[in-house]
Motif scaffolding. Sequence first.
Motif, PDB file in Angstrom:
ATOM      1  N   ALA A   1      44.094 -29.906   5.033  1.00  0.00           N
ATOM      2  CA  ALA A   1      45.512 -29.623   4.884  1.00  0.00           C
ATOM      3  C   ALA A   1      46.189 -29.434   6.231  1.00  0.00           C
ATOM      4  O   ALA A   1      45.553 -29.097   7.231  1.00  0.00           O
ATOM      5  CB  ALA A   1      45.719 -28.376   4.020  1.00  0.00           C
TER       6      ALA A   1
ATOM      7  N   VAL B   1      49.235 -27.457   8.395  1.00  0.00           N
ATOM      8  CA  VAL B   1      50.057 -26.249   8.406  1.00  0.00           C
ATOM      9  C   VAL B   1      51.514 -26.695   8.507  1.00  0.00           C
ATOM     10  O   VAL B   1      51.976 -27.137   9.560  1.00  0.00           O
ATOM     11  CB  VAL B   1      49.686 -25.322   9.572  1.00  0.00           C
TER      12      VAL B   1
ATOM     13  N   LEU C   1      50.684 -24.498   3.430  1.00  0.00           N
ATOM     14  CA  LEU C   1      49.763 -25.592   3.698  1.00  0.00           C
ATOM     15  C   LEU C   1      50.199 -26.797   2.883  1.00  0.00           C
ATOM     16  O   LEU C   1      50.707 -26.649   1.764  1.00  0.00           O
ATOM     17  CB  LEU C   1      48.333 -25.209   3.306  1.00  0.00           C
TER      18      LEU C   1
ATOM     19  N   THR D   1      52.695 -28.947  -1.352  1.00  0.00           N
ATOM     20  CA  THR D   1      52.457 -27.740  -0.562  1.00  0.00           C
ATOM     21  C   THR D   1      52.123 -26.555  -1.448  1.00  0.00           C
ATOM     22  O   THR D   1      52.451 -26.535  -2.637  1.00  0.00           O
ATOM     23  CB  THR D   1      53.689 -27.380   0.283  1.00  0.00           C
TER      24      THR D   1
END
Length: 310
Positions: free
Chosen positions: A88, A90, A107, A113
Amino acid sequence: MTDLHTHAEDIVAQFSDHLDLSVDEVEERLDNLVNEYRVPVDEARRSVVNSYLDEAGLERDALGGGGGNASVGLAEIDQDEQWLDVTAKVVELWEPRSDSVAQVGLLGDETGTTKFVAFETSDLPELEDGAVYRLENLVTDEYQGNFSVKLNRTTTITEVDEDIEVGDDAETVEGALVDIQSGSGLIKRCPEDDCTRVLQNGRCSEHGSVEGEFDLRIKGVLDDGEQVHEVIFDREATESLTGMTLEDAKDMAMDALDTTVVADEMRADTLGRYYRVSGPQFGRYVLVDEFERLTGPVDAEAALIEARSI
């Protein structure tokens, strides 16, 4: 193989390094809760896991996934206490609301997300905004239909040299703001770790009587003439929408010796106006990330009556 048997196998695998459990005895406990006491399966599993945690003298994040972790897209998470491995990006970092939280933010992967939380006690390396990581041994968390992931002491973090095109899981709705629901305005939230529950009469449904922390929000109803959409503005979005800061709201409530004046003021400033909002859908609510005001005030009371009749 029954669902309860599968849950029992998972629990035995989780505690394999800590307790000598058999699948049969765990399944029997689950079956007793589910079929004798009519407890939902997820709640039954949580209860049994908590009892074994107490028996083993463990904190929850001392457990691993056991038997291999699931590979699920972040926007597709639909189970509580599920152990995951994800790659993933950020997307966004937020300012933690508690000293016990090391990092909190969003994430993202190809599906969309989800929120993440890492605690100070987990002693993990910090994630950097915009970086991509392989994260192994995350555990999902659920509150009122909203799912997130928690990094814990068993989580491994490996930065990877690649980029991810984060999927757009946002919903966009628009309409007249015809109602601001109860639970809006100046509220208090539970200050306990990883708990954001709104207090009712000074009590958290999980932690009992606590000294809450003030926050702002609006739970609103948008009516587009055909459908109604329930939306939630968090503190930042509420301040932007109303021009009222948290400090303004606290001062207003203190002067009036009444917190309800804050929501009343918000209603006066916003009801009957058109808005377009975008954000992720959690349960029946769209959580507002972005919004814009559109032209055309309406008769809010008439629109609300019409919306309730649909």
